[in-house]
Design a protein around this motif. Structure first.
Motif, PDB file in Angstrom:
ATOM      1  N   UNK A   1      -0.457   1.255   0.640  1.00 41.72           N
ATOM      2  CA  UNK A   1       0.872   1.237   0.017  1.00 41.72           C
ATOM      3  C   UNK A   1       0.793   1.646  -1.451  1.00 41.72           C
ATOM      4  N   UNK A   2      -0.163   1.074  -2.168  1.00 43.75           N
ATOM      5  CA  UNK A   2      -0.251   1.336  -3.609  1.00 43.75           C
ATOM      6  C   UNK A   2      -1.207   2.491  -3.946  1.00 43.75           C
TER       7      UNK A   2
ATOM      8  N   UNK B   1      12.714   4.402   4.293  1.00 48.90           N
ATOM      9  CA  UNK B   1      12.185   5.401   5.220  1.00 48.90           C
ATOM     10  C   UNK B   1      10.871   5.980   4.754  1.00 48.90           C
ATOM     11  N   UNK B   2       9.999   5.132   4.244  1.00 46.20           N
ATOM     12  CA  UNK B   2       8.696   5.587   3.770  1.00 46.20           C
ATOM     13  C   UNK B   2       7.629   5.240   4.815  1.00 46.20           C
ATOM     14  N   UNK B   3       7.063   6.272   5.422  1.00 40.49           N
ATOM     15  CA  UNK B   3       6.025   6.065   6.434  1.00 40.49           C
ATOM     16  C   UNK B   3       6.583   5.722   7.795  1.00 40.49           C
ATOM     17  N   UNK B   4       7.878   5.408   7.839  1.00 41.15           N
ATOM     18  CA  UNK B   4       8.585   5.107   9.091  1.00 41.15           C
ATOM     19  C   UNK B   4       9.985   5.708   8.989  1.00 41.15           C
TER      20      UNK B   4
ATOM     21  N   UNK C   1      -7.431   3.465  -5.059  1.00 37.50           N
ATOM     22  CA  UNK C   1      -8.753   4.005  -4.726  1.00 37.50           C
ATOM     23  C   UNK C   1      -8.742   4.938  -3.538  1.00 37.50           C
ATOM     24  N   UNK C   2      -7.574   5.098  -2.913  1.00 38.53           N
ATOM     25  CA  UNK C   2      -7.439   5.998  -1.765  1.00 38.53           C
ATOM     26  C   UNK C   2      -6.115   6.731  -1.888  1.00 38.53           C
ATOM     27  N   UNK C   3      -5.933   7.754  -1.078  1.00 40.57           N
ATOM     28  CA  UNK C   3      -4.671   8.484  -1.089  1.00 40.57           C
ATOM     29  C   UNK C   3      -3.559   7.592  -0.551  1.00 40.57           C
ATOM     30  N   UNK C   4      -2.459   7.541  -1.279  1.00 42.76           N
ATOM     31  CA  UNK C   4      -1.333   6.717  -0.847  1.00 42.76           C
ATOM     32  C   UNK C   4      -0.833   7.209   0.507  1.00 42.76           C
ATOM     33  N   UNK C   5      -0.596   6.253   1.420  1.00 36.12           N
ATOM     34  CA  UNK C   5      -0.198   6.642   2.774  1.00 36.12           C
ATOM     35  C   UNK C   5       0.719   5.546   3.324  1.00 36.12           C
TER      36      UNK C   5
ATOM     37  N   UNK D   1       0.258   2.200   5.693  1.00 34.27           N
ATOM     38  CA  UNK D   1       0.660   0.908   5.127  1.00 34.27           C
ATOM     39  C   UNK D   1       1.566   0.168   6.107  1.00 34.27           C
ATOM     40  N   UNK D   2       2.550   0.898   6.663  1.00 35.12           N
ATOM     41  CA  UNK D   2       3.474   0.273   7.615  1.00 35.12           C
ATOM     42  C   UNK D   2       2.732  -0.230   8.845  1.00 35.12           C
ATOM     43  N   UNK D   3       1.764   0.557   9.331  1.00 32.61           N
ATOM     44  CA  UNK D   3       0.990   0.171  10.514  1.00 32.61           C
ATOM     45  C   UNK D   3       0.243  -1.132  10.279  1.00 32.61           C
ATOM     46  N   UNK D   4      -0.393  -1.228   9.114  1.00 32.79           N
ATOM     47  CA  UNK D   4      -1.222  -2.409   8.850  1.00 32.79           C
ATOM     48  C   UNK D   4      -0.398  -3.622   8.426  1.00 32.79           C
TER      49      UNK D   4
END
Length: 482
Positions: free
Chosen positions: A349-350, A387-390, A353-357, A361-364
Motif C-alpha cells: 500500500x505504501x 478504486x485503487x487496486x480493485x 522498499x518495494x513498488x507500490x501495488x 495491498x487489497x489482496x493481502x
C-alpha cells in the motif's frame, strides 16, 4: 549373575543321575576347570539333560574347554531350547537378534524370544515387544508390542517401562493415556533417564496426565537439562523467561537457551532471538536477534519468519530490503502467521522498499480485515472507495469503513461520514454523517483534525436544529464495539 545363582540352587537340590553330572560340570566351570566341565556337560547332555546342553553351548560359544565354535554352540543351544530350557531360548533369540556369531535373523530371534517370553523371562518379553513395535522378524503390531512391553515393565524392566510409556503417551497401538504414561515414565525418570525426566517435566508443565505444577516441571526439566537434554534445557529456559514455577530470571533463561541452541535444538532459537531483540538477559543486539530468528525460520517457526520480514523492513540488524521483507512475510503468512498478511498489505500500500501495488495491498488486507483487523478494514474501505487496486465499489467501501468506524477508527469514521453525506452509491444520511464526522474530529489532531472538524461544521450548517441535536446526542451516547 542371577541366572547362575538359580541354576546353582537347582543343581545343589538335585544330586542324582545326569543332574549330578551337570552339577559337577557347573562346579568345575565356576572355578575355571573348563575341560573337566565340558566332559561332565557332554556326558549329561548325551543323556538328554537340557541344562547340560545349554552349558555345553556356552562352552563352545565362549571357547572354554573346547575350541571356540559358534555353529556347534548353536547346535547345543537349539537342542536345549527345544526341550524348553528358557535360558537357551533367550540366548538363541539374542544371537539371532544381534547377529552374534551367527547371521542376523530377526524372524528366528522373534521365534526364540517368544518361547522364552512365554516362560516369563523379562528380557525376551521386552525384545519381543520391540520386534512387534518395529516390525523386525514379525508383522508390525503396536498392540502386541504394548502387551509384551507391559509384561516386562511389570517385572521392573526399565527399557520396557520407557517403551510402554511411549506407546501410551502417543497412543500407538493402545488408547492414548497421559496418566498411565506418567506412571511408567516416572519409574524410569526416577532411575535417572534424561528423556523420561524431560517428558515428566513436560507433563507437569502442560498438565497432561498429572496436575499442572510448574514447580515440579522445573524440577524434572532441571534433572534432564543437567544431563544435557536439549529439549529440557529449552523448556527450562522458557519457564525462567516467563517466571513459571521459578522466579523470573532472564539471564538464567538465556543461559539455558544457549546450552540448548549449542546442541542445535530448534525450540531454543526463537527464545534466544527474542532475548537479543528485547535486550532481556543480554544486551540488546538486533544482529544477534536476526541470526537466531533466521535459524528458527529455517525450522518452520512462523513467528520467526514474520520477525525476519519485520527486521528486513525496518533495517534492524540487517540492511533494509523490501523484497526480502516481502519474501519472509509471505513465508510467514503461508505458515499461519496472523500478522504477516497485514504487514504485506502495508508494504504494498505504501510502497515501502518495494513498488507500490494497490492490487497486492487489497489482496493481502482482505484476510486480516475479515478476521477483524480494524486498520486493515479501514484501508480496504479506502481502496474500494477510490478504486485503487480493485474496482470502485461504494457498497464494499461502506461495509469496511463501517466495521472499522464502529470500533473507533477515526479515519474510517471520517470517510464514512463523508460517504453518508454525499450519498454516492449509498443512501444519504446527513444525521449519521454528522455523528461520524464529529466522532472523528474529536480524536484526530493537527491539520487532519482541523480538516475533519471543518467537514463536521459544514454538515452542521445543512442540518435543522432538531437534526443537529439528534446527531450530537448520537455522538455523545456512542460507544465503540469490542
Amino acid at each position: 549373575m542371577m541366572r547362575h545363582m538359580f541354576i546353582l540352587v537347582f543343581l545343589l537340590c538335585v544330586c542324582t543321575g545326569t543332574v549330578a553330572d551337570t552339577r559337577k560340570g557347573y562346579e568345575a566351570y565356576t572355578v575355571g576347570n573348563y575341560k573337566n566341565a565340558v566332559e561332565e556337560f557332554r556326558a549329561s547332555a548325551q543323556q538328554g539333560d537340557a541344562l547340560a546342553m545349554f552349558y555345553l553351548g556356552e562352552s563352545y560359544y565362549n571357547g572354554r574347554g573346547v575350541v571356540q565354535d559358534y555353529p556347534e554352540a548353536v547346535t547345543w543351544y537349539k537342542q536345549s531350547a527345544a526341550k524348553g530350557q528358557g535360558e537357551a531360548q533367550e540366548t538363541l533369540g539374542t544371537l539371532y537378534f544381534f547377529g552374534k556369531g551367527i547371521k542376523q535373523d530377526y524372524a528366528e530371534a522373534a521365534k526364540w524370544y517368544a518361547m522364552a517370553a512365554n516362560q516369563g523371562r523379562v528380557y525376551p518379553q521386552y525384545l519381543l515387544g520391540y520386534s512387534y513395535e518395529q516390525g523386525k522378524g514379525v508383522a508390525q503390531d503396536q498392540a502386541q508390542a504394548a502387551q509384551w512391553y507391559r509384561k516386562a515393565a511389570e517385572q521392573g524392566n526399565a527399557d520396557a517401562q520407557e517403551s510402554l510409556a511411549s506407546l501410551v503417551f502417543f497412543g500407538r497401538g493402545v488408547q492414548q493415556d497421559y496418566a498411565e504414561a506418567a506412571k511408567w515414565y516416572a519409574k524410569v525418570a526416577e532411575q535417572g533417564r534424561a528423556y523420561p525426566q524431560y517428558l515428566m517435566g513436560w507433563m507437569h508443565d502442560q498438565g497432561r496426565g498429572v496436575q499442572q505444577d510448574f514447580g515440579k516441571a522445573v524440577e524434572w526439566y532441571k534433572k534432564a537439562a543437567d544431563q544435557n537434554d536439549a529439549r529440557a534445557q529449552a523448556s527450562l529456559a522458557f519457564l525462567y523467561a516467563s517466571g513459571k514455577g521459578v522466579p523470573q530470571d532472564d539471564a538464567a533463561a538465556v543461559k539455558w537457551y544457549e546450552k540448548a541452541a549449542a546442541q542445535n535444538e530448534s525450540s531454543a532459537f526463537p527464545g534466544l532471538a527474542w532475548a537479543y531483540y528485547q535486550g532481556k538477559g543480554v544486551p540488546q543486539n538486533y544482529a544477534e536477534a536476526f541470526k537466531w530468528f533466521r535459524k528458527a525460520a529455517d525450522g518452520a517457526d512462523a513467528q520467526s519468519k514474520y520477525m525476519l520480514g519485520y527486521l528486513y523492513e525496518e533495517g534492524k540488524g540487517v540492511t533494509a530490503d523490501g523484497n526480502e521483507a516481502i519474501k519472509w512475510y509471505k513465508q510467514a503468512a503461508d505458515a499461519g502467521s496472523p500478522e504477516a498478511p497485514e504487514s504485506l498489505g502495508a508494504l504494498y500500500f505504501f510502497g515501502k522498499g518495494v513498488t507500490q501495488n494497490y492490487a497486492e495491498a487489497a489482496k493481502w488486507y482482505k484476510t486480516p480485515a475479515e478476521k477483524g483487523s480494524t486498520y486493515a478494514q479501514y484501508l480496504l474501505g479506502y481502496l474500494y472507495e477510490d478504486g485503487k487496486g480493485v474496482a470502485a465499489d461504494p457498497a464494499q467501501a461502506l461495509k469496511w469503513y463501517s466495521l472499522a468506524a464502529e470500533k473507533g477508527e477515526p479515519r474510517a469514521q471520517s470517510h464514512l461520514g463523508w460517504m453518508l453525506w454525499e450519498g454516492k452509491g449509498v443512501p444519504q444520511d446527513a444525521v449519521q454523517a454528522h455523528m461520524w464526522s464529529n466522532l472523528a474530529a474529536s480524536q484526530l489532531s493537527g491539520e487532519e483534525g482541523e480538516r475533519v472538524g471543518k467537514v463536521r461544521d459544514f454538515i452542521a450548517l445543512k442540518l435543522t436544529p432538531e437534526q443537529l441535536a439528534k446527531a450530537q446526542e448520537m455522538a455523545r451516547n456512542w460507544q465503540a464495539k469490542k
